[in-house]
Scaffold this motif. Structure first.
Motif, PDB file in Angstrom:
ATOM      1  N   MET A 159       0.827  -1.211   0.000  1.00  0.00           N
ATOM      2  CA  MET A 159       0.000   0.000   0.000  1.00  0.00           C
ATOM      3  C   MET A 159       0.862   1.261   0.000  1.00  0.00           C
ATOM      4  N   VAL A 160       2.100   1.161   0.487  1.00  0.00           N
ATOM      5  CA  VAL A 160       3.032   2.293   0.409  1.00  0.00           C
ATOM      6  C   VAL A 160       3.207   2.687  -1.058  1.00  0.00           C
ATOM      7  N   LEU A 161       3.108   1.695  -1.942  1.00  0.00           N
ATOM      8  CA  LEU A 161       3.264   1.924  -3.381  1.00  0.00           C
ATOM      9  C   LEU A 161       1.916   1.963  -4.108  1.00  0.00           C
ATOM     10  N   GLY A 162       0.823   1.946  -3.360  1.00  0.00           N
ATOM     11  CA  GLY A 162      -0.501   1.990  -3.969  1.00  0.00           C
ATOM     12  C   GLY A 162      -0.920   0.689  -4.638  1.00  0.00           C
ATOM     13  N   LEU A 163      -0.335  -0.417  -4.254  1.00  0.00           N
ATOM     14  CA  LEU A 163      -0.599  -1.716  -4.897  1.00  0.00           C
ATOM     15  C   LEU A 163      -1.637  -2.505  -4.094  1.00  0.00           C
ATOM     16  N   TRP A 164      -2.877  -2.095  -4.170  1.00  0.00           N
ATOM     17  CA  TRP A 164      -3.904  -2.751  -3.363  1.00  0.00           C
ATOM     18  C   TRP A 164      -4.110  -4.206  -3.769  1.00  0.00           C
ATOM     19  N   GLU A 165      -3.892  -4.530  -5.045  1.00  0.00           N
ATOM     20  CA  GLU A 165      -4.056  -5.915  -5.494  1.00  0.00           C
ATOM     21  C   GLU A 165      -3.018  -6.828  -4.833  1.00  0.00           C
ATOM     22  N   VAL A 166      -1.776  -6.354  -4.769  1.00  0.00           N
ATOM     23  CA  VAL A 166      -0.706  -7.120  -4.126  1.00  0.00           C
ATOM     24  C   VAL A 166      -0.997  -7.233  -2.633  1.00  0.00           C
ATOM     25  N   ALA A 167      -1.464  -6.152  -2.037  1.00  0.00           N
ATOM     26  CA  ALA A 167      -1.801  -6.171  -0.611  1.00  0.00           C
ATOM     27  C   ALA A 167      -2.883  -7.208  -0.327  1.00  0.00           C
ATOM     28  N   LEU A 168      -3.897  -7.250  -1.158  1.00  0.00           N
ATOM     29  CA  LEU A 168      -5.009  -8.181  -0.953  1.00  0.00           C
ATOM     30  C   LEU A 168      -4.574  -9.631  -1.159  1.00  0.00           C
ATOM     31  N   VAL A 169      -3.964  -9.921  -2.294  1.00  0.00           N
ATOM     32  CA  VAL A 169      -3.588 -11.310  -2.620  1.00  0.00           C
ATOM     33  C   VAL A 169      -2.584 -11.856  -1.612  1.00  0.00           C
ATOM     34  N   PHE A 170      -1.514 -11.116  -1.359  1.00  0.00           N
ATOM     35  CA  PHE A 170      -0.488 -11.633  -0.457  1.00  0.00           C
ATOM     36  C   PHE A 170      -0.920 -11.554   1.001  1.00  0.00           C
ATOM     37  N   GLY A 171      -1.782 -10.609   1.338  1.00  0.00           N
ATOM     38  CA  GLY A 171      -2.336 -10.576   2.689  1.00  0.00           C
ATOM     39  C   GLY A 171      -3.148 -11.831   2.977  1.00  0.00           C
ATOM     40  N   LEU A 172      -3.968 -12.250   2.017  1.00  0.00           N
ATOM     41  CA  LEU A 172      -4.763 -13.475   2.190  1.00  0.00           C
ATOM     42  C   LEU A 172      -3.898 -14.725   2.184  1.00  0.00           C
ATOM     43  N   LEU A 173      -2.939 -14.797   1.259  1.00  0.00           N
ATOM     44  CA  LEU A 173      -2.033 -15.954   1.231  1.00  0.00           C
ATOM     45  C   LEU A 173      -1.229 -16.057   2.533  1.00  0.00           C
ATOM     46  N   ASN A 174      -0.753 -14.927   3.016  1.00  0.00           N
ATOM     47  CA  ASN A 174       0.017 -14.920   4.258  1.00  0.00           C
ATOM     48  C   ASN A 174      -0.857 -15.308   5.448  1.00  0.00           C
ATOM     49  N   ALA A 175      -2.098 -14.860   5.480  1.00  0.00           N
ATOM     50  CA  ALA A 175      -2.999 -15.229   6.576  1.00  0.00           C
ATOM     51  C   ALA A 175      -3.196 -16.738   6.618  1.00  0.00           C
ATOM     52  N   ALA A 176      -3.360 -17.345   5.460  1.00  0.00           N
ATOM     53  CA  ALA A 176      -3.513 -18.805   5.405  1.00  0.00           C
ATOM     54  C   ALA A 176      -2.236 -19.494   5.880  1.00  0.00           C
ATOM     55  N   MET A 177      -1.096 -19.002   5.446  1.00  0.00           N
ATOM     56  CA  MET A 177       0.181 -19.586   5.851  1.00  0.00           C
ATOM     57  C   MET A 177       0.384 -19.440   7.362  1.00  0.00           C
ATOM     58  N   LEU A 178       0.075 -18.271   7.901  1.00  0.00           N
ATOM     59  CA  LEU A 178       0.248 -18.057   9.334  1.00  0.00           C
ATOM     60  C   LEU A 178      -0.689 -18.928  10.159  1.00  0.00           C
ATOM     61  N   ALA A 179      -1.898 -19.145   9.678  1.00  0.00           N
ATOM     62  CA  ALA A 179      -2.823 -20.026  10.404  1.00  0.00           C
ATOM     63  C   ALA A 179      -2.220 -21.416  10.548  1.00  0.00           C
ATOM     64  N   TRP A 180      -1.619 -21.906   9.485  1.00  0.00           N
ATOM     65  CA  TRP A 180      -0.955 -23.216   9.494  1.00  0.00           C
ATOM     66  C   TRP A 180       0.254 -23.180  10.441  1.00  0.00           C
ATOM     67  N   ARG A 181       1.078 -22.177  10.269  1.00  0.00           N
ATOM     68  CA  ARG A 181       2.319 -22.079  11.045  1.00  0.00           C
ATOM     69  C   ARG A 181       2.045 -21.930  12.539  1.00  0.00           C
ATOM     70  N   ILE A 182       1.066 -21.142  12.891  1.00  0.00           N
ATOM     71  CA  ILE A 182       0.750 -20.940  14.310  1.00  0.00           C
ATOM     72  C   ILE A 182       0.284 -22.246  14.946  1.00  0.00           C
ATOM     73  N   ARG A 183      -0.471 -23.052  14.209  1.00  0.00           N
ATOM     74  CA  ARG A 183      -0.884 -24.362  14.741  1.00  0.00           C
ATOM     75  C   ARG A 183       0.328 -25.252  14.987  1.00  0.00           C
ATOM     76  N   VAL A 184       1.261 -25.268  14.042  1.00  0.00           N
ATOM     77  CA  VAL A 184       2.480 -26.074  14.192  1.00  0.00           C
ATOM     78  C   VAL A 184       3.279 -25.587  15.399  1.00  0.00           C
ATOM     79  N   GLU A 185       3.436 -24.291  15.515  1.00  0.00           N
ATOM     80  CA  GLU A 185       4.211 -23.735  16.625  1.00  0.00           C
ATOM     81  C   GLU A 185       3.524 -23.980  17.960  1.00  0.00           C
ATOM     82  N   ALA A 186       2.209 -23.864  18.001  1.00  0.00           N
ATOM     83  CA  ALA A 186       1.475 -24.104  19.248  1.00  0.00           C
ATOM     84  C   ALA A 186       1.686 -25.535  19.734  1.00  0.00           C
TER      85      ALA A 186
END
Length: 168
Positions: free
Chosen positions: A129-156
């Motif tokens: 968003m610093v560069l005005g790239l809302w599409e990149v923010a949306l796509v990678f924000g969602l992909l990262n959220a899915a990855m973190l959900a997995w990773r947090i379960r493993v770490e827990a």
């Protein structure tokens, strides 16, 4: 080409490379002390996600104007990053490395179980968003959220014995 965008992207790239070097050094030291890695199988996916995120911003935003409100928020997130790194010290790494020692309960870990994951979850959409790239923010924000959900379960699961020992 935008000098501001190139400086911002250069900062992100150098920051990530420095973090990888620090993480590699800390991981080696922890493993030498008997630590165990958990969730190694998903680590290449995290690396690919972050590399894709950086590449998408570089390709789509190299000539973008900076959005200073988002840049200010990004700068605040970097203060949180420094606090997290200082709190974890030699135990900070990009992998899930567990050592037989009490969990860190200082700094932001006093209030949050996963401050680094919160930081990354916010930073992944904020940086584009610093560069005005809302599409990149949306796509990678969602992909990262899915990855973190997995990773947090493993770490827990990996840290569960240490959390129960802390409560006893």
């Amino acid at each position: 080409m935008s000098a501001g965008a190139l400086l911002f992207l250069g900062f992100l790239g150098l920051q990530r490379l420095a973090e990888l070097a620090l993480a590699r050094r800390n991981t080696a030291r922890l493993m030498a002390r008997g630590a165990v890695e958990h969730g190694a199988g998903h680590y290449p996916l995290i690396v690919a996600l972050h590399a894709g995120w950086l590449a998408a911003m570089a390709v789509m935003g190299h000539d973008a104007a900076l959005h200073f409100g988002w840049l200010g928020l990004f700068a605040l997130l970097q203060l949180l990053r420094v606090w997290i790194l200082a709190s974890l010290g030699p135990r900070w790494t990009t992998r899930i490395i567990v050592i037989d020692a009490p969990l860190v309960a200082t700094g932001p870990f006093r209030w949050l179980r996963h401050p680094n994951y919160l930081l990354v979850a916010v930073e992944i959409p904020v940086a584009p968003m610093v560069l005005g790239l809302w599409e990149v923010a949306l796509v990678f924000g969602l992909l990262n959220a899915a990855m973190l959900a997995w990773r947090i379960r493993v770490e827990a699961r990996a840290l569960a014995p240490y959390r129960s020992a802390t409560r006893a």
